[in-house]
Design a protein around this motif. Structure first.
Motif, PDB file in Angstrom:
ATOM      1  N   TYR A 172       7.482   4.208  -1.779  1.00 25.79           N
ATOM      2  CA  TYR A 172       8.382   3.248  -2.204  1.00 25.79           C
ATOM      3  C   TYR A 172       9.823   3.341  -1.857  1.00 25.79           C
ATOM      4  CZ  TYR A 172      10.883  -0.514  -5.006  1.00 25.79           C
ATOM      5  OH  TYR A 172      11.749  -1.397  -5.397  1.00 25.79           O
ATOM      6  N   GLN A 173      10.563   4.622  -1.967  1.00 21.38           N
ATOM      7  CA  GLN A 173      11.797   5.036  -1.894  1.00 21.38           C
ATOM      8  C   GLN A 173      12.170   5.481  -0.332  1.00 21.38           C
ATOM      9  OE1 GLN A 173      12.223   7.159  -5.727  1.00 21.38           O
ATOM     10  NE2 GLN A 173      14.186   6.381  -5.505  1.00 21.38           N
ATOM     11  N   ASP A 174      10.834   5.743   0.368  1.00 18.15           N
ATOM     12  CA  ASP A 174      11.212   6.137   1.678  1.00 18.15           C
ATOM     13  C   ASP A 174      10.904   5.022   2.673  1.00 18.15           C
ATOM     14  OD1 ASP A 174      11.150   9.299   1.301  1.00 18.15           O
ATOM     15  OD2 ASP A 174       9.208   8.342   0.238  1.00 18.15           O
ATOM     16  N   LEU A 175      10.590   3.907   2.443  1.00 19.47           N
ATOM     17  CA  LEU A 175      10.391   2.607   3.176  1.00 19.47           C
ATOM     18  C   LEU A 175      11.449   2.444   4.091  1.00 19.47           C
ATOM     19  CD1 LEU A 175       8.641   0.091   0.674  1.00 19.47           C
ATOM     20  CD2 LEU A 175       7.753   1.616   2.711  1.00 19.47           C
ATOM     21  N   PRO A 176      12.813   2.479   3.681  1.00 22.63           N
ATOM     22  CA  PRO A 176      13.872   2.302   4.878  1.00 22.63           C
ATOM     23  C   PRO A 176      13.693   3.249   6.073  1.00 22.63           C
ATOM     24  CG  PRO A 176      14.620   2.153   2.524  1.00 22.63           C
ATOM     25  CD  PRO A 176      13.191   2.572   2.461  1.00 22.63           C
ATOM     26  N   ALA A 177      13.327   4.362   5.419  1.00 18.42           N
ATOM     27  CA  ALA A 177      13.282   5.595   6.773  1.00 18.42           C
ATOM     28  C   ALA A 177      11.826   5.748   7.171  1.00 18.42           C
ATOM     29  CB  ALA A 177      13.564   7.162   5.990  1.00 18.42           C
ATOM     30  N   LEU A 178      10.779   4.987   6.602  1.00 19.21           N
ATOM     31  CA  LEU A 178       9.574   5.485   7.077  1.00 19.21           C
ATOM     32  C   LEU A 178       8.863   4.339   8.131  1.00 19.21           C
ATOM     33  CD1 LEU A 178       6.748   6.847   7.292  1.00 19.21           C
ATOM     34  CD2 LEU A 178       6.197   5.652   5.133  1.00 19.21           C
ATOM     35  N   LEU A 179       9.426   2.907   7.684  1.00 15.24           N
ATOM     36  CA  LEU A 179       9.210   1.875   8.487  1.00 15.24           C
ATOM     37  C   LEU A 179      10.195   1.503   9.584  1.00 15.24           C
ATOM     38  CD1 LEU A 179       8.183  -0.748   5.874  1.00 15.24           C
ATOM     39  CD2 LEU A 179       6.650   0.659   7.156  1.00 15.24           C
ATOM     40  N   PHE A 238       0.844  -1.149  -0.003  1.00 12.15           N
ATOM     41  CA  PHE A 238      -0.021  -0.022   0.020  1.00 12.15           C
ATOM     42  C   PHE A 238       0.831   1.114  -0.027  1.00 12.15           C
ATOM     43  CE2 PHE A 238      -2.185   3.476   2.561  1.00 12.15           C
ATOM     44  CZ  PHE A 238      -3.020   3.787   1.653  1.00 12.15           C
ATOM     45  N   LEU A 239       1.988   1.396   0.843  1.00 13.49           N
ATOM     46  CA  LEU A 239       2.699   2.517   0.896  1.00 13.49           C
ATOM     47  C   LEU A 239       3.577   2.628  -0.574  1.00 13.49           C
ATOM     48  CD1 LEU A 239       4.016   2.097   4.632  1.00 13.49           C
ATOM     49  CD2 LEU A 239       2.311   3.852   3.736  1.00 13.49           C
ATOM     50  N   THR A 240       3.603   1.551  -1.234  1.00 16.36           N
ATOM     51  CA  THR A 240       4.382   1.677  -2.569  1.00 16.36           C
ATOM     52  C   THR A 240       3.464   2.288  -3.589  1.00 16.36           C
ATOM     53  OG1 THR A 240       5.813  -0.224  -1.996  1.00 16.36           O
ATOM     54  CG2 THR A 240       5.547   0.338  -4.676  1.00 16.36           C
ATOM     55  N   PHE A 241       2.277   1.872  -3.538  1.00 14.47           N
ATOM     56  CA  PHE A 241       1.139   1.872  -4.632  1.00 14.47           C
ATOM     57  C   PHE A 241       0.186   2.754  -4.369  1.00 14.47           C
ATOM     58  CE2 PHE A 241       2.771  -2.220  -5.632  1.00 14.47           C
ATOM     59  CZ  PHE A 241       3.093  -2.078  -6.955  1.00 14.47           C
ATOM     60  N   ALA A 242      -0.148   3.162  -3.230  1.00 12.97           N
ATOM     61  CA  ALA A 242      -1.045   4.033  -2.630  1.00 12.97           C
ATOM     62  C   ALA A 242      -2.668   3.180  -2.679  1.00 12.97           C
ATOM     63  CB  ALA A 242      -1.399   5.135  -3.398  1.00 12.97           C
ATOM     64  N   TYR A 243      -2.556   1.885  -3.025  1.00 11.16           N
ATOM     65  CA  TYR A 243      -3.400   0.939  -3.216  1.00 11.16           C
ATOM     66  C   TYR A 243      -3.041  -0.529  -3.115  1.00 11.16           C
ATOM     67  CZ  TYR A 243      -2.170   0.750  -8.055  1.00 11.16           C
ATOM     68  OH  TYR A 243      -1.645   0.405  -9.243  1.00 11.16           O
ATOM     69  N   LEU A 244      -3.888  -1.375  -2.831  1.00  8.77           N
ATOM     70  CA  LEU A 244      -3.245  -2.959  -3.040  1.00  8.77           C
ATOM     71  C   LEU A 244      -3.500  -3.282  -4.327  1.00  8.77           C
ATOM     72  CD1 LEU A 244      -4.608  -4.197   0.621  1.00  8.77           C
ATOM     73  CD2 LEU A 244      -2.171  -3.361  -0.207  1.00  8.77           C
ATOM     74  N   PRO A 245      -2.405  -3.668  -5.251  1.00  3.74           N
ATOM     75  CA  PRO A 245      -2.451  -3.975  -6.665  1.00  3.74           C
ATOM     76  C   PRO A 245      -2.891  -5.459  -7.026  1.00  3.74           C
ATOM     77  CG  PRO A 245      -0.110  -4.009  -5.883  1.00  3.74           C
ATOM     78  CD  PRO A 245      -1.137  -3.615  -4.796  1.00  3.74           C
ATOM     79  N   GLY A 246      -2.982  -6.365  -6.244  1.00  2.00           N
ATOM     80  CA  GLY A 246      -3.310  -7.578  -6.536  1.00  2.00           C
ATOM     81  C   GLY A 246      -4.167  -8.416  -5.447  1.00  2.00           C
ATOM     82  N   GLU A 247      -3.740  -9.826  -5.420  1.00  2.00           N
ATOM     83  CA  GLU A 247      -4.787 -10.602  -4.567  1.00  2.00           C
ATOM     84  C   GLU A 247      -4.461 -10.113  -3.037  1.00  2.00           C
ATOM     85  OE1 GLU A 247      -5.028 -14.988  -6.521  1.00  2.00           O
ATOM     86  OE2 GLU A 247      -2.693 -14.491  -5.856  1.00  2.00           O
ATOM     87  N   GLU A 248      -3.365  -9.711  -2.542  1.00  2.00           N
ATOM     88  CA  GLU A 248      -3.216  -9.704  -1.047  1.00  2.00           C
ATOM     89  C   GLU A 248      -4.211  -8.554  -0.601  1.00  2.00           C
ATOM     90  OE1 GLU A 248       0.759  -8.324  -0.063  1.00  2.00           O
ATOM     91  OE2 GLU A 248       0.406  -6.673  -1.066  1.00  2.00           O
ATOM     92  N   THR A 249      -4.723  -8.814   0.755  1.00  2.00           N
ATOM     93  CA  THR A 249      -5.496  -7.700   1.561  1.00  2.00           C
ATOM     94  C   THR A 249      -4.603  -7.289   2.686  1.00  2.00           C
ATOM     95  OG1 THR A 249      -6.662  -9.090   2.905  1.00  2.00           O
ATOM     96  CG2 THR A 249      -7.512  -8.654   0.526  1.00  2.00           C
ATOM     97  N   LEU A 250      -4.937  -6.315   3.436  1.00  2.00           N
ATOM     98  CA  LEU A 250      -4.497  -6.038   4.769  1.00  2.00           C
ATOM     99  C   LEU A 250      -4.877  -7.062   5.818  1.00  2.00           C
ATOM    100  CD1 LEU A 250      -4.397  -2.285   4.487  1.00  2.00           C
ATOM    101  CD2 LEU A 250      -2.353  -3.544   5.015  1.00  2.00           C
ATOM    102  N   LEU A 251      -5.581  -7.988   5.506  1.00  2.00           N
ATOM    103  CA  LEU A 251      -5.949  -9.198   6.516  1.00  2.00           C
ATOM    104  C   LEU A 251      -5.202 -10.304   6.361  1.00  2.00           C
ATOM    105  CD1 LEU A 251     -10.024  -8.769   6.921  1.00  2.00           C
ATOM    106  CD2 LEU A 251      -8.173  -7.490   8.220  1.00  2.00           C
ATOM    107  N   ARG A 252      -4.628 -10.803   7.118  1.00  2.00           N
ATOM    108  CA  ARG A 252      -3.439 -12.037   7.047  1.00  2.00           C
ATOM    109  C   ARG A 252      -4.652 -13.153   6.607  1.00  2.00           C
ATOM    110  NH1 ARG A 252      -1.507 -11.639  11.456  1.00  2.00           N
ATOM    111  NH2 ARG A 252      -2.724 -13.149  12.492  1.00  2.00           N
ATOM    112  N   GLY A 253      -4.417 -13.963   5.695  1.00  2.00           N
ATOM    113  CA  GLY A 253      -5.131 -15.050   5.233  1.00  2.00           C
ATOM    114  C   GLY A 253      -6.233 -14.702   4.509  1.00  2.00           C
ATOM    115  N   TYR A 311       5.668   6.042  -9.531  1.00  2.00           N
ATOM    116  CA  TYR A 311       4.222   6.293  -8.632  1.00  2.00           C
ATOM    117  C   TYR A 311       4.677   7.369  -7.615  1.00  2.00           C
ATOM    118  CZ  TYR A 311       1.241   2.373  -9.737  1.00  2.00           C
ATOM    119  OH  TYR A 311       0.417   1.631 -10.421  1.00  2.00           O
ATOM    120  N   ARG A 312       5.906   7.593  -7.251  1.00  2.00           N
ATOM    121  CA  ARG A 312       6.403   8.629  -6.441  1.00  2.00           C
ATOM    122  C   ARG A 312       5.554   8.644  -5.240  1.00  2.00           C
ATOM    123  NH1 ARG A 312       6.299  13.923 -10.449  1.00  2.00           N
ATOM    124  NH2 ARG A 312       7.705  14.663  -8.677  1.00  2.00           N
ATOM    125  N   LYS A 313       5.263   7.569  -4.579  1.00  2.00           N
ATOM    126  CA  LYS A 313       4.640   7.489  -3.296  1.00  2.00           C
ATOM    127  C   LYS A 313       5.631   7.497  -2.296  1.00  2.00           C
ATOM    128  CE  LYS A 313       0.792   7.705  -5.442  1.00  2.00           C
ATOM    129  NZ  LYS A 313       0.078   9.059  -5.350  1.00  2.00           N
TER     130      LYS A 313
END
Length: 599
Positions: free
Chosen positions: A410-417, A165-180, A406-408
């Motif tokens: 993605y490149q900030d993940l090492p500093a954001l997470l 989500f932080l990469t795309f600003a949405y979820l681009p495939g099968e996965e959801t934010l709920l595990r399983g 996408y300029r969301k």
């Protein structure tokens, strides 16, 4: 309005009990393990039964007469007045995948077939369905919230989806934010078997094979009246593609117009929504109402263009002014309406437009969504230029460039997470997996068409259509997208790339197909998009809310984001302006969604 759920498994009694828990409704003795409705926004219908199959769904068909004729030709005539859900079930039971492929519309159908569940989602993803397995049973629902509250599931936060989500600003495939819990993909028929296995059958996917052969689809006329592919016909010229496209656009708009009712069109002033407005005004026998958004006169906007189009087409036009205070007051409730978060600052304005449409007594709203991912809109030129200059020939390099475009965050993940989140993500599949299959020769050979295919299957299905459908459905309105018509898409990909991106002119074939319907100042204007005052909102009415949410105890305890990075962005530092605003909007949307789903 309601949304639907179903359970199935080898033990029917247990499946029935699972369904009752899933829908918070009493189990009915002797009932089949089929779907119930749970009262959330949607267009659920059923159950329908046929030949031992039981189905429910959210089904709106635009070509009923074609499907009725196909069933009659197969010796399986259906009652002319049967509901759309029943008609689609009959197409599946009698004609199989070919019957689903022939359907044009917005649909999800959940079929209980013995101990199996069969999930059928429309070609482009206008409606969604989610599924999970627990306690020996499969469950499926058009409501992610219902699965969230299914006691047997015991789900939690899917950290890999947070990164996506932080990469795309949405979820681009099968996965959801709920595990399983997974989302069924569009254009697929997914069978969830009693033994726990899952198999999917693609029943529709666009291809550019005809474009590369210089041919129109079978039966379409080329220059001089010769059919494409006939000896002596030569390669069709651009007029053949624009002429056929015009016919398809008219058909796609006509079949989405409500019978004997006025219709709404969401009119931004761009060429896509303008051409839909013009086609609706030309084809509809009832009044056309248009709606535009304003964020105030101090910002660049497209109101001059939308007003020009409304006057040119003779529509009943309204402009809704959206203030930052309204956005701040309504953002949390709006985010909670979505099955998956969408980091788009237009969510509250989109909901307010749906409210205005419903308040005017209209039940169907057309929009211009689909022009960019289908006909060659923004973001393709930078990727094409990058391809000319990239030094790394590996397939992964192209996917990496696509993610950066996408300029969301993605490149900030090492500093954001947080370090803990980064360690937990180590070794998990990378977000590249969602785009890499589209960015190499496969269904598409041309690089431009690979980019468009990727846009269609990721952003189109999991951001654009999802947002439009759920926000409009919450007000009892159907949001319909003529440019996402399956036949229009097929023709777009059969059109040679040079007629979509003609030099630096984006969506050239689309513009030429409707040139006579619109003023040249609209058709030939460069795309500018709507300027949304995200920075102003975050410095003003959303400032305190953002700080309380993103730096509060609950966010800290979750341990996803580094507070120091969030503070830096809130001060307007740590990124090139105005990108902090878009990034803060993303993490604020995520936090609100997680709270709405008790994660």
């Amino acid at each position: 309005m309601a949304r639907c759920c179903a359970c199935a498994g080898p033990d029917e009694d247990r499946a029935r009990a699972q369904l009752a828990a899933l829908t918070r409704a009493p189990a009915r003795p002797g009932a089949a393990p089929a779907a119930l409705v749970d009262g959330e926004p949607g267009h659920a219908s059923g159950p329908f039964t046929l030949d031992g199959l039981t189905a429910v769904g959210e089904v709106t068909l635009h070509n009923r007469s074609d499907l009725l004729a196909a069933l009659a030709a197969a010796g399986a005539a259906a009652p002319a007045g049967c509901p759309d859900g029943e008609l689609l079930l009959r197409c599946w039971a009698r004609l199989g995948a070919a019957g689903i492929r022939a359907a044009e519309g917005m649909f999800v159908l959940i079929v209980v077939d013995g101990a199996d569940l069969v999930l059928i989602r429309d070609q482009v993803g206008a409606r969604t369905v989610f599924y999970a397995r627990a306690d020996g049973c499969w469950a499926a629902s058009t409501s992610l919230r219902s699965l969230r509250h299914w006691p047997a599931l015991g789900t939690g936060l899917n950290l890999a989806a947070v990164r996506s989500f932080l990469t795309f600003a949405y979820l681009p495939g099968e996965e959801t934010l709920l595990r399983g819990v997974l989302e069924a993909l569009p254009g697929r028929i997914l069978r969830l078997a009693a033994d726990g296995s899952a198999t999917q059958e693609p029943y529709w996917e666009p291809s550019d094979a005809l474009a590369l052969r210089g041919a129109l689809p079978a039966g379409e006329l080329g220059p001089g009246g010769l059919r494409s592919g006939e000896p002596g016909s030569g390669e069709p010229g651009p007029e053949a593609y624009t002429s056929r496209l015009r016919t398809l656009l008219e058909d796609a708009t006509r079949c989405r117009l409500p019978q004997d009712e006025s219709v709404a069109v969401l009119l931004s002033g761009g060429v896509d929504s303008s051409l839909v407005t013009a086609l609706a005004a030309k084809l509809h026998t009832r009044p056309v109402h248009t709606y535009s958004i304003s964020f105030g006169d101090e910002l660049p906007n497209e109101l001059g263009y939308s007003g020009l189009v409304a006057e040119h087409c003779g529509t009943r036009h309204r402009v809704l002014t959206v203030s930052g205070d309204q956005v701040a007051a309504r953002l949390a409730d709006t985010v909670a309406l979505l099955d998956s978060p969408v980091g788009d600052p237009l969510t509250v304005p989109n909901l307010m437009l749906a409210e205005a449409v419903a308040g005017d007594g209209l039940r169907v709203s057309l929009n211009g969504e689909g022009g960019d991912p289908v006909f060659g809109g923004p973001k393709n030129l930078p990727m094409l230029v990058q391809e000319l200059h990239r030094d790394d020939p590996s397939p992964g390099a192209r996917a990496e460039a696509y993610l950066r475009s996408y300029r969301k965050c993605y490149q900030d993940l090492p500093a954001l997470l947080t370090p803990e989140a980064l360690r937990a993500l180590a070794g998990r599949p990378h977000p590249e997996r969602f785009v890499a299959p589209y960015l190499r020769p496969g269904a598409m050979q041309s690089l431009l068409n690979q980019l468009l295919h990727c846009n269609l299957r990721t952003k189109g299905a999991h951001h654009i259509l999802t947002k439009v459908e759920r926000l409009t459905a919450s007000q009892g309105v159907q949001g319909r997208s003529p440019l996402f018509d399956r036949r229009v898409i097929d023709h777009a990909f059969a059109t040679p790339p040079r007629w979509k991106l003609n030099g630096t002119v984006e969506k050239w074939v689309l513009k030429e197909a409707v040139r006579d319907l619109l003023p040249d100042t609209v058709t030939d204007r460069p795309k500018s998009g709507m300027r949304v005052p995200v920075q102003k909102w975050l410095r003003g009415p959303l400032h305190e809310l953002s700080g309380d949410l993103l730096l509060g105890d609950r966010a800290r305890q979750r341990g996803l984001l580094r507070p120091d990075t969030v503070r830096t962005w809130m001060r307007g530092e740590g990124a090139l302006l105005p990108r902090q605003g878009g990034k803060l909007w993303l993490v604020l949307t995520l936090e609100l969604w997680l709270r709405a789903y008790d994660l």
